[in-house]
Design a protein around this motif. Structure first.
Motif, short mmCIF file in Angstrom:
data_model
loop_
_atom_site.label_atom_id
_atom_site.label_comp_id
_atom_site.label_asym_id
_atom_site.label_seq_id
_atom_site.Cartn_x
_atom_site.Cartn_y
_atom_site.Cartn_z
N MET A 182 46.42 46.86 39.72
CA MET A 182 45.82 47.13 41.02
C MET A 182 44.31 46.87 41.11
O MET A 182 43.71 47.01 42.17
N ASP A 183 43.69 46.50 40.00
CA ASP A 183 42.26 46.16 40.02
C ASP A 183 41.46 47.28 40.68
O ASP A 183 41.70 48.45 40.40
N GLU A 184 40.54 46.93 41.58
CA GLU A 184 39.69 47.97 42.19
C GLU A 184 40.47 48.89 43.13
O GLU A 184 40.01 49.99 43.46
N PHE A 185 41.64 48.46 43.55
CA PHE A 185 42.43 49.27 44.47
C PHE A 185 43.05 50.49 43.79
O PHE A 185 43.58 51.38 44.45
N LYS A 186 42.97 50.53 42.46
CA LYS A 186 43.51 51.70 41.77
C LYS A 186 42.75 52.97 42.13
O LYS A 186 43.27 54.08 41.95
N ASN A 187 41.54 52.83 42.67
CA ASN A 187 40.78 54.02 43.06
C ASN A 187 41.48 54.79 44.18
O ASN A 187 41.37 56.01 44.26
N PHE A 188 42.20 54.08 45.04
CA PHE A 188 42.96 54.76 46.08
C PHE A 188 44.11 55.55 45.47
O PHE A 188 44.46 56.63 45.93
N TYR A 189 44.72 54.97 44.43
CA TYR A 189 45.80 55.68 43.73
C TYR A 189 45.28 56.99 43.15
O TYR A 189 45.89 58.05 43.32
N TYR A 190 44.15 56.95 42.47
CA TYR A 190 43.61 58.16 41.87
C TYR A 190 43.13 59.16 42.92
O TYR A 190 43.20 60.37 42.70
N ALA A 191 42.65 58.66 44.04
CA ALA A 191 42.23 59.58 45.11
C ALA A 191 43.44 60.31 45.68
O ALA A 191 43.36 61.48 46.04
N LYS A 208 49.06 39.48 31.44
CA LYS A 208 48.58 39.18 32.80
C LYS A 208 47.63 37.99 32.78
O LYS A 208 47.72 37.09 33.63
N LYS A 209 46.72 37.96 31.80
CA LYS A 209 45.77 36.84 31.68
C LYS A 209 46.49 35.57 31.27
O LYS A 209 46.22 34.49 31.82
N ARG A 210 47.42 35.68 30.34
CA ARG A 210 48.14 34.50 29.85
C ARG A 210 48.95 33.84 30.97
O ARG A 210 49.04 32.61 31.05
N LEU A 211 49.52 34.65 31.85
CA LEU A 211 50.33 34.13 32.94
C LEU A 211 49.50 33.64 34.11
O LEU A 211 50.04 33.03 35.04
N GLY A 212 48.20 33.93 34.08
CA GLY A 212 47.35 33.51 35.19
C GLY A 212 47.65 34.24 36.48
O GLY A 212 47.60 33.65 37.56
N CYS A 213 47.97 35.52 36.37
CA CYS A 213 48.34 36.30 37.56
C CYS A 213 47.16 36.43 38.52
O CYS A 213 46.02 36.57 38.10
N LYS A 214 47.46 36.38 39.80
CA LYS A 214 46.43 36.50 40.82
C LYS A 214 46.03 37.96 40.98
O LYS A 214 46.79 38.86 40.63
N PRO A 215 44.83 38.23 41.51
CA PRO A 215 44.37 39.61 41.69
C PRO A 215 45.20 40.34 42.75
O PRO A 215 45.85 39.72 43.58
N PHE A 216 45.10 41.64 42.72
CA PHE A 216 45.88 42.46 43.63
C PHE A 216 45.46 42.22 45.09
O PHE A 216 46.28 42.30 46.00
N LYS A 217 44.22 41.92 45.30
CA LYS A 217 43.74 41.63 46.65
C LYS A 217 44.50 40.44 47.24
O LYS A 217 44.84 40.43 48.43
N TRP A 218 44.77 39.44 46.42
CA TRP A 218 45.54 38.28 46.86
C TRP A 218 46.95 38.71 47.27
O TRP A 218 47.48 38.24 48.28
N TYR A 219 47.55 39.61 46.49
CA TYR A 219 48.89 40.11 46.81
C TYR A 219 48.89 40.77 48.19
O TYR A 219 49.77 40.52 49.03
N LEU A 220 47.89 41.61 48.44
CA LEU A 220 47.82 42.30 49.73
C LEU A 220 47.63 41.34 50.89
O LEU A 220 48.19 41.54 51.98
N GLU A 221 46.86 40.29 50.67
CA GLU A 221 46.55 39.38 51.76
C GLU A 221 47.63 38.32 51.99
O GLU A 221 47.82 37.87 53.12
#
Length: 480
Positions: free
Chosen positions: A298-307, A327-340
């Motif tokens: 979840m990258d920076e969005f994990k802060n909402f989870y903890y809140a 995650k790095k090996r597979l070249g996964c996109k950031p969570f922000k990309w998933y949301l958008e």
């Protein structure tokens, strides 16, 4: 042994509920009713009309069907196995791999191993869903994996459309539409065309939920009602993606994103409680699993989870280095990309929200109870998984669930709250937090949201008072 030669009465009869025993105690569904059903009972064909006349390709890859279980009711487990064999073309099911996750009675699975195509693997200790599924997948010999729960019933031609999609694109992870089987009488409730599959944001991004579709979405999907949970995928692709997180325990936080295949239907018994135990407690296990998911994905969005789930910060989640490297090996996109790009409809807290998440009252939460427009709302035990319990208080003073808002139809004490389509500047839908954010007051009537009639009719508005029935707390207040 041919499946129809299997002695159902002998197998199921060894574990029947005795007179005076609670039929719900062992499985959290009505085992007495389950045990009455024949293993090959007829189920309604719930497919859309256009699916019934569709011709499927003949050269599809075969699948290994992996079914994990722990202390499952024998009748439910047997119906799952039989439905796979009965409702699937024989050449498309290479094997059914039953993974017994250390059930109390080893014969629950071992006896089913006598049936054609059924292989039984038994764990020598409790491993949980993820590790059990991986064990089954590792043992599979077919090019495609199909993961089912142990209380399912497959419908006509359920497998062909799933395999056809995977054959077209091996990177697809696909799911059937899930038909609800009533836990009390085992009748088919069916799947609502007003729901769609999604993922819960605040309490663990990989926890599957059902979202209400907007009117636009419902119209767009009239010919293709879409939902899903169980899944099918290419075995090599499953391995490439790192399988399941093997450090997640038992259940919770493991569900992937899915493409729903409308012509595939599978019935599933949904229970209100887990019938099995969680080492360390279900809350701790769920928090540990979802925290691992949040930290990895979840990258920076994990802060909402903890809140939203502050207690999760105190739950150790183990070493995630291997998952981060994957995650790095597979070249996964950031969570922000998933949301958008993948799920832009997913409701994420934003600058328009004053508060977000569950609206709690002790151990209960404000819940839609599955109702739609003009339905009442109530309270239900908090499950921390979003869905019917996900709400937002917006800056324009609406209490929203998707595109529905809490509405005071009659501005008199004792009147029921209704869910209605959100409308801009509708005074019947304006609310504000008062008394240190502990109450919700309806602006137009100065009455407070109250749960005193929740069991008999639904939530109401009442004269504001110190009553505990009027104490409400959002899991996440974004503004002081």
């Amino acid at each position: 042994m041919c499946v129809f030669d299997f002695d159902q009465d002998l197998y199921v009869g060894a574990t029947v509920v005795r007179p005076g025993q609670d039929p719900y105690a062992r499985n959290k569904f009505n085992q007495v009713e389950s045990d009455k059903l024949r293993m090959d009972r007829a189920v309604p064909d719930t497919r859309h009309d256009h699916c019934r006349h569709k011709q499927w390709k003949s050269d599809l890859p075969a699948s290994s069907v992996v079914i994990t279980f722990h202390n499952e009711a024998r009748s439910a487990l047997l119906r799952t196995v039989v439905s796979v064999l009965k409702k699937s073309p024989s050449h498309l099911v290479k094997e059914i791999i039953l993974v017994d996750d250390y059930s109390d009675n080893s014969e629950d699975g071992a006896l089913l191993g006598k049936i054609e195509k059924v292989r039984v693997l038994r764990n020598d200790r409790r491993e949980g869903l993820m590790r059990s599924r991986v064990r089954g997948a590792d043992a599979a010999t077919a090019p495609v994996l199909t993961f089912l729960d142990s209380h399912c019933e497959c419908n006509d031609h359920w497998l062909e459309p799933l395999l056809e999609r995977v054959a077209e694109d091996k990177t697809r992870v696909v799911s059937p539409i899930i038909d609800v089987i009533n836990m009390d009488n085992f009748q088919y409730v069916g799947a609502s065309a007003d729901l769609k599959g999604g993922t819960v944001f605040l309490t663990g991004i990989w926890c599957f939920k059902w979202d209400y579709m907007t009117l636009y979405q419902r119209r767009a999907r009239q010919s293709k009602p879409i939902q899903g949970v169980l899944f099918v995928m290419d075995k090599d692709y499953f391995d490439l993606l790192g399988k399941y997180d093997m450090m997640m325990d038992v259940w919770g936080g493991e569900k992937p994103c899915l493409e729903i295949i409308p012509c595939s239907r599978v019935g599933h018994v949904f229970r209100k409680q887990h019938p099995y135990t969680f080492p360390g407690g279900s809350g701790t296990v769920f928090a540990r699993n979802t925290r691992r998911a949040a930290e990895v994905w979840m990258d920076e969005f994990k802060n909402f989870y903890y809140a939203a789930v502050p207690s999760a910060r105190n739950v150790p989640y183990g070493n995630i280095q291997s998952r981060m490297e994957m995650k790095k090996r597979l070249g996964c996109k950031p969570f922000k990309w998933y949301l958008e790009n993948v799920y832009p409809e997913l409701r994420v807290p934003d600058h328009q929200d004053i508060a977000f998440g569950a609206l709690q009252q002790g151990g209960n939460c404000l819940d839609t109870l599955g109702h739609f427009a003009d339905g009442v709302v109530g309270v239900y035990e908090c499950h921390n998984a979003g869905g019917n319990q996900e709400w937002a208080l917006t800056k324009d003073k609406s209490v929203k669930h998707m595109d529905l808002c809490l509405t005071v139809v009659d501005r008199t004490a004792g009147s029921l709250i209704k869910l209605q389509a959100c409308r801009e500047n509708d005074s019947r839908q304006k609310w504000e937090q008062i008394e240190s954010n502990s109450k919700l007051r309806h602006v137009g009537s100065n009455l407070c949201l109250d749960s005193r009639s929740a069991r008999t009719g639904g939530l109401t508005v009442e004269v504001c008072s110190p009553s505990l029935n009027q104490q409400w707390k959002f899991t996440l207040n974004l503004q002081s």
